[in-house]
Design a protein around this motif. Structure first.
Motif, PDB file in Angstrom:
ATOM      1  N   LYS A  48       0.923  -0.911  -0.682  1.00 50.62           N
ATOM      2  CA  LYS A  48       1.277  -2.334  -0.808  1.00 50.62           C
ATOM      3  C   LYS A  48       0.275  -3.100  -1.661  1.00 50.62           C
ATOM      4  O   LYS A  48       0.359  -4.324  -1.789  1.00 50.62           O
ATOM      5  CB  LYS A  48       1.342  -2.982   0.582  1.00 50.62           C
ATOM      6  CG  LYS A  48       2.409  -2.399   1.492  1.00 50.62           C
ATOM      7  CD  LYS A  48       2.307  -2.961   2.912  1.00 50.62           C
ATOM      8  CE  LYS A  48       3.212  -2.196   3.866  1.00 50.62           C
ATOM      9  NZ  LYS A  48       2.827  -2.446   5.279  1.00 50.62           N
ATOM     10  N   LEU A  49      -0.685  -2.354  -2.235  1.00 50.51           N
ATOM     11  CA  LEU A  49      -1.770  -2.983  -2.981  1.00 50.51           C
ATOM     12  C   LEU A  49      -1.263  -3.969  -4.043  1.00 50.51           C
ATOM     13  O   LEU A  49      -1.732  -5.112  -4.111  1.00 50.51           O
ATOM     14  CB  LEU A  49      -2.609  -1.885  -3.648  1.00 50.51           C
ATOM     15  CG  LEU A  49      -4.036  -2.263  -4.039  1.00 50.51           C
ATOM     16  CD1 LEU A  49      -4.873  -2.633  -2.817  1.00 50.51           C
ATOM     17  CD2 LEU A  49      -4.704  -1.114  -4.786  1.00 50.51           C
ATOM     18  N   ASP A  50      -0.306  -3.514  -4.818  1.00 48.78           N
ATOM     19  CA  ASP A  50       0.201  -4.369  -5.895  1.00 48.78           C
ATOM     20  C   ASP A  50       0.905  -5.605  -5.346  1.00 48.78           C
ATOM     21  O   ASP A  50       0.797  -6.694  -5.898  1.00 48.78           O
ATOM     22  CB  ASP A  50       1.167  -3.589  -6.804  1.00 48.78           C
ATOM     23  CG  ASP A  50       0.402  -2.692  -7.777  1.00 48.78           C
ATOM     24  OD1 ASP A  50      -0.845  -2.826  -7.831  1.00 48.78           O
ATOM     25  OD2 ASP A  50       1.030  -1.865  -8.447  1.00 48.78           O
ATOM     26  N   LYS A  51       1.630  -5.409  -4.258  1.00 50.53           N
ATOM     27  CA  LYS A  51       2.389  -6.520  -3.699  1.00 50.53           C
ATOM     28  C   LYS A  51       1.508  -7.507  -2.939  1.00 50.53           C
ATOM     29  O   LYS A  51       1.658  -8.721  -3.070  1.00 50.53           O
ATOM     30  CB  LYS A  51       3.481  -5.997  -2.743  1.00 50.53           C
ATOM     31  CG  LYS A  51       4.756  -5.602  -3.453  1.00 50.53           C
ATOM     32  CD  LYS A  51       5.843  -5.219  -2.446  1.00 50.53           C
ATOM     33  CE  LYS A  51       6.892  -4.336  -3.130  1.00 50.53           C
ATOM     34  NZ  LYS A  51       7.576  -3.458  -2.191  1.00 50.53           N
ATOM     35  N   ARG A  52       0.594  -6.999  -2.100  1.00 54.12           N
ATOM     36  CA  ARG A  52      -0.157  -7.871  -1.209  1.00 54.12           C
ATOM     37  C   ARG A  52      -1.529  -8.272  -1.767  1.00 54.12           C
ATOM     38  O   ARG A  52      -2.126  -9.248  -1.301  1.00 54.12           O
ATOM     39  CB  ARG A  52      -0.368  -7.189   0.156  1.00 54.12           C
ATOM     40  CG  ARG A  52       0.942  -6.899   0.901  1.00 54.12           C
ATOM     41  CD  ARG A  52       0.650  -6.358   2.304  1.00 54.12           C
ATOM     42  NE  ARG A  52      -0.043  -7.329   3.135  1.00 54.12           N
ATOM     43  CZ  ARG A  52      -0.915  -7.021   4.108  1.00 54.12           C
ATOM     44  NH1 ARG A  52      -1.207  -5.761   4.354  1.00 54.12           N
ATOM     45  NH2 ARG A  52      -1.494  -7.956   4.824  1.00 54.12           N
ATOM     46  N   GLY A  53      -2.055  -7.487  -2.699  1.00 57.73           N
ATOM     47  CA  GLY A  53      -3.388  -7.760  -3.234  1.00 57.73           C
ATOM     48  C   GLY A  53      -4.469  -7.058  -2.409  1.00 57.73           C
ATOM     49  O   GLY A  53      -4.261  -6.695  -1.243  1.00 57.73           O
TER      50      GLY A  53
END
Lengths: 461, 461
Positions: free
Chosen positions: A200-205
Motif C-alpha cells: 500500500k506504499l504508493d497509495k498510503r505513503g
C-alpha cells in the motif's frame, strides 16, 4: 405493445462500432504478440462447476461470484451447480489437469476471454471484463529462463500498442521473504501481512505505512521498519545498476540468495532478449496482493500515467493445479485486464475512435446503374477491400456525409462519364483529396494508400 | 490436499490447442468476409436483464434459459434479475434500441459471440456455442436490395472455408402465405401450423406429412395437400429456371405477387453480385421454424453432406425491436452456428487438426550459446515469425520430436559450425527437408515458404 426499457446491466463496457473496432485492434495486437512468442490459444467455457471454481478461493472471491442456474434447476431450488469464471487462472488449472495427458509440457497457452465478478457498481469497476493471459506451465519443474521471456512479451505488446513509454518492474518473492527472515520476521503469515502493508506504499505513503507497522498490530521496531522502507524503495536505472543494487543488499539467508541469483539471471536474460534497459527495472516494493506467487513478480506502469497503476501483472507460482491433480505443475504468467485498460486509456485521451473497418463506399448516382455498382463492389472485395454499397440512392452529398460520419475512408463515384471512360472517381475522406483512376488500377491504388495507413506508429524505446 | 475432479460441464466444446487453432481460423474467415461486405463489429455483455431477455419469447425459450445471480442476490432469495443470452438477435434488438440515436442506418453489424441454452445433454447438442450473425437494420424501411447481399456474403464465407460445394436456398414467406391463402387456408395461425408440418418434409417424408395434413388435426382435402406438396418440392437449377418456375406458379393474391416479385428481384441481384448460378437455388420448402420472418428466408446446405442440414440460415423480418422502441426497424440477417458446424465438419472428416501457430522452434544444442539462441528468436519475431525457444536443452532428437508432435513447421539449429559460418540449419518438418541458409536470408526464406502455405485452397464454384 407495452415496452421494456432497453438497457444493459451496470458494470459492463458496451461499445459503439467504431469504439469496438479500436478495442478489437488492441486485443489483436495483444494476441498477435502472444502468438509471436510461441503461446498457443485456448478457450474455456464461461461456466465451470461451482465445486471446481471455488475449491481454493476464500470468502472474498466467493462473495463476488455469479452463480448460474437453468430454469429447471431454479425450480428444484437447489444450490447452484454452476458459476461464471472470475479469472482465467482457475479455468487454466482445471484445463491442464483435465487434459494433462494430451498436452505437451512446458505448456505455453494464451487465453483472451471475459471474466465475471459481482463487484459493487462503481466508475471504472467492471463486472464483466476481458483478461488476456499467458502462462507457461512446466511438469515437475520449469526453468527460471521462462521467467525472463515474460518481460520480453510485455515489452513487445506495449511497444506495438504505442500508448507511451512504460516500465516493466520486477521483484522476487524469495528475495523479499529472505529479507524479512533476516529481520526476524520469520513467520510466513506475518510476512504476508507486512507485505500487504508494504503493497500500500504508493497509495498510503511511507508515513502511514510506518505508523501501521510500528503500531499495535505489528509492533515492529523503528529500525526494522526503517530497513523495510529502505529496501522497498530500491529502484534500478539500468541492468548494471540493478546488479549493483542487488549486491549492495549484503548477505542473506539461502532463500534470500536464491531470490537474488534468480533476479540477476532473469534481468540479464531480459536484456539478452532485446528488451531495452530503460524499459525494465528492479522495484523491490512490488509484492503483488495474491498469495500464490513464489518467485518473480511483475508489474508494468505507464511512465506518463502512473495514476493508472499496473497495466499488466503476474509472476511465478509453485504449483498451478494442486487442487485437481497430484502432478506438480509450476508456472509463470501474466494478465492484461484489457477492458479496464481500454477504458482508462480512453479516459486519459490516449485512444482515439478508430476508422471504420469499411474501407470503401460505392455510391449510387443512378439507380439504372445498380448492376455496375454491384460489380464494382465485387471487384473491390475480390481485391481484399472491405466495401459497402449504397443500395438506395439519394443526394450524393448525403452519401458523402454518411461516409464521413461512419469513418469510411474512400468514397467511390461511378457516373456516366466514368463508366464511359472506364475510370472511377475516388474521394479520399482522410486527405480530403479527390482523384480519378483507371478501373483496372483502382485496387492497387487503394491498397497502397491503405497499407501506408496500416503501418502502426511504434513507440520509440 | 483433498482433490476435486477437474471436469467441464456437459454440452460444451472445449478444444485442445491445435483444434482451437483450426476453430479460430474458421471464425477468422467468417469475420473477415463479414467485414469485407461492410458489416461492423459489436459485442454485447453475456448477461442481460431477465426482463429484457424474456419480453417476447415463449415457454420453450424460457425453459432453456440460464439465470444468473451474484452471491448477494442468492442470499436475498429473489427471482434472478439476470440471464445469459440465448441468441444474438434479442441482444441486437436491445442494443439498437438503446443506442438508436448514436447509430447510422441502415445499421450493418456482425457479432461473433457465444450463446447459452439449457438444452438436454445430447451428442451434438451444445449448451454453450458460438453464433456468427450479420444483420442489416433499416430505420422505417429497408430496401429488398439488402436481401440480395446476404447470399453474396454466404457465398463468400463458404467459398473461402473450402468445406465442399454448397447451395444457398431461397424462399419468400409472402409467396408461401399467398399460396396458402389461395388454397383457402387464410388464417395466419393455421398457415403457421401447416408450414411447421411442411418444414418436417425432409425429416418425416412426404407420406407422413400428407397423412398429418389430411388427418384429424388439419382436415385438409387430398387435392389441397397434393398442391401443397407439389409447391414445396419446387427447386431451381439456374436463375432462368428459377424465374420460369416462379412464373409457372400462376396468378395469385397481392401478397403472393409481392413475394414473387421480390424473389425474382433478389435472385437476379444475387447473380449480379457475382454468386455463381450453381450456388443458389429456389427451394419453396424452406419455411424456417421461427415465426418472425416475413419476407426472404435462407438456408444453406453442403451438397455432399445433406445430413448436416442447414449450416447458415436467416431471413427478413418486419420489426426488430418493437418490444423496446416505437421506431419501426425492419431488418434482414443470417446466423452461422459455428460450434455445431465445426463439430459436424470434424465428425464428417472435413476439418483436420491445424498446424501450430508456432512457426519456428529454435533448438538448444549448447547451453553456453543460449544468448545466441535468444538473439535468433528475437530476429525471427521482429520478422513476424512466431517463434518458440527451447529453454532447457536435452537431446536434439527429442527437440525435433517435440516440434513434430506440436505441429511446428520449422526447426532451427544453430551449432558451433553455423555460428562460425553465419548460417542457420533449417529443418522443414512438413516437407521433411533440410537446408542451410545465411543468417541474413533466413527470415525471407521462411516467409516465402509460410506465405505459400497460407494461400488457402479455394473451392471451385
Amino acid at each position: 405493445m407495452a415496452q421494456t426499457q432497453a438497457r444493459t446491466m451496470p458494470g459492463v463496457l458496451e461499445l459503439l462500432p467504431r469504439e469496438q473496432i479500436a478495442f478489437q485492434r488492441m486485443l489483436d495486437v495483444i494476441a498477435r504478440n502472444y502468438r509471436l512468442f510461441g503461446f498457443l490459444p485456448i478457450e474455456t467455457p464461461v461456466m465451470e462447476f461451482s465445486q471446481v471454481l471455488l475449491t481454493k478461493s476464500g470468502g472474498e472471491t466467493e462473495r463476488q461470484v455469479y452463480f448460474v442456474q437453468s430454469t429447471g434447476a431454479l425450480e428444484k431450488d437447489g444450490q447452484p451447480e454452476l458459476a461464471l469464471r472470475f479469472d482465467l487462472t482457475v479455468p487454466l488449472a482445471r484445463y491442464v489437469a483435465e487434459h494433462e495427458r494430451e498436452l505437451s509440457f512446458p505448456f505455453r497457452r494464451y487465453q483472451i476471454q471475459r471474466v465475471y465478478r459481482g463487484e459493487r457498481a462503481q466508475r471504472g469497476r467492471f463486472r464483466e471484463f476481458y483478461q488476456c493471459d499467458i502462462d507457461v506451465i512446466g511438469k515437475d519443474h520449469l526453468s527460471t529462463r521462462y521467467d525472463a521471456e515474460i518481460p520480453a512479451v510485455i515489452h513487445s505488446v506495449f511497444r506495438e500498442l504505442a500508448i507511451g513509454p512504460f516500465t516493466i518492474q520486477l521483484n522476487h518473492r524469495k528475495l523479499m521473504r529472505g529479507f524479512f527472515e533476516g529481520l526476524g520476521i520469520a513467520d510466513g503469515e506475518q510476512q504476508m501481512l507486512v507485505l500487504r502493508e508494504v503493497d500500500k506504499l504508493d497509495k498510503r505513503g511511507a508515513d502511514a505505512v510506518r505508523a501501521t507497522l510500528t503500531g499495535e498490530g505489528f509492533g515492529l521496531a523503528e529500525d526494522v521498519v526503517a530497513k523495510i522502507l529502505q529496501f522497498v524503495q530500491v529502484r534500478s536505472t539500468s541492468l548494471a545498476d540493478a546488479v549493483d543494487k542487488l549486491d549492495a543488499l549484503g548477505a542473506g539467508s539461502d532463500t534470500f540468495e536464491q531470490g537474488r541469483d534468480e533476479l540477476k539471471q532473469v534481468l540479464t536474460m531480459v536484456r539478452d532478449l532485446g528488451v531495452p534497459e530503460n524499459r525494465f527495472a528492479l522495484n523491490l516494493s512490488i509484492a503483488r496482493g495474491l498469495d500464490y506467487y513464489t518467485g518473480m513478480v511483475y508489474e508494468t506502469t505507464l511512465d506518463e500515467h502512473p495514476e493508472i497503476g499496473s497495466i499488466c501483472s503476474g509472476g511465478r507460482y509453485d504449483n498451478l493445479a494442486g487442487q485437481y491433480t497430484k502432478s506438480h505443475l509450476p508456472g509463470v504468467g501474466i494478465s492484461i485486464g484489457a477492458t479496464r485498460l481500454f477504458w482508462q486509456l480512453r479516459e486519459a485521451g490516449l485512444i482515439a475512435t478508430a476508422d471504420s473497418t469499411v474501407q470503401a463506399l460505392v455510391t449510387q448516382m443512378d439507380e439504372a446503374h445498380l448492376a455496375d455498382y454491384l460489380a464494382l463492389a465485387n471487384e473491390l472485395r475480390a481485391g481484399g477491400i472491405a466495401t459497402e454499397t449504397v443500395m438506395e440512392g439519394g443526394k450524393l452529398g448525403k452519401q458523402f456525409k454518411y461516409a464521413d460520419r461512419a469513418g469510411i475512408r474512400f468514397v467511390l463515384v461511378l457516373g456516366d462519364e466514368e463508366l464511359a471512360k472506364g475510370t472511377v472517381t475516388v474521394k479520399d475522406m482522410r486527405r480530403n483529396d479527390q482523384f480519378e483512376v483507371k478501373r483496372e488500377e483502382l485496387i492497387k491504388a487503394l491498397r497502397v494508400e491503405l497499407e501506408q495507413a496500416a503501418v502502426m506508429p511504434v513507440a520509440r524505446d
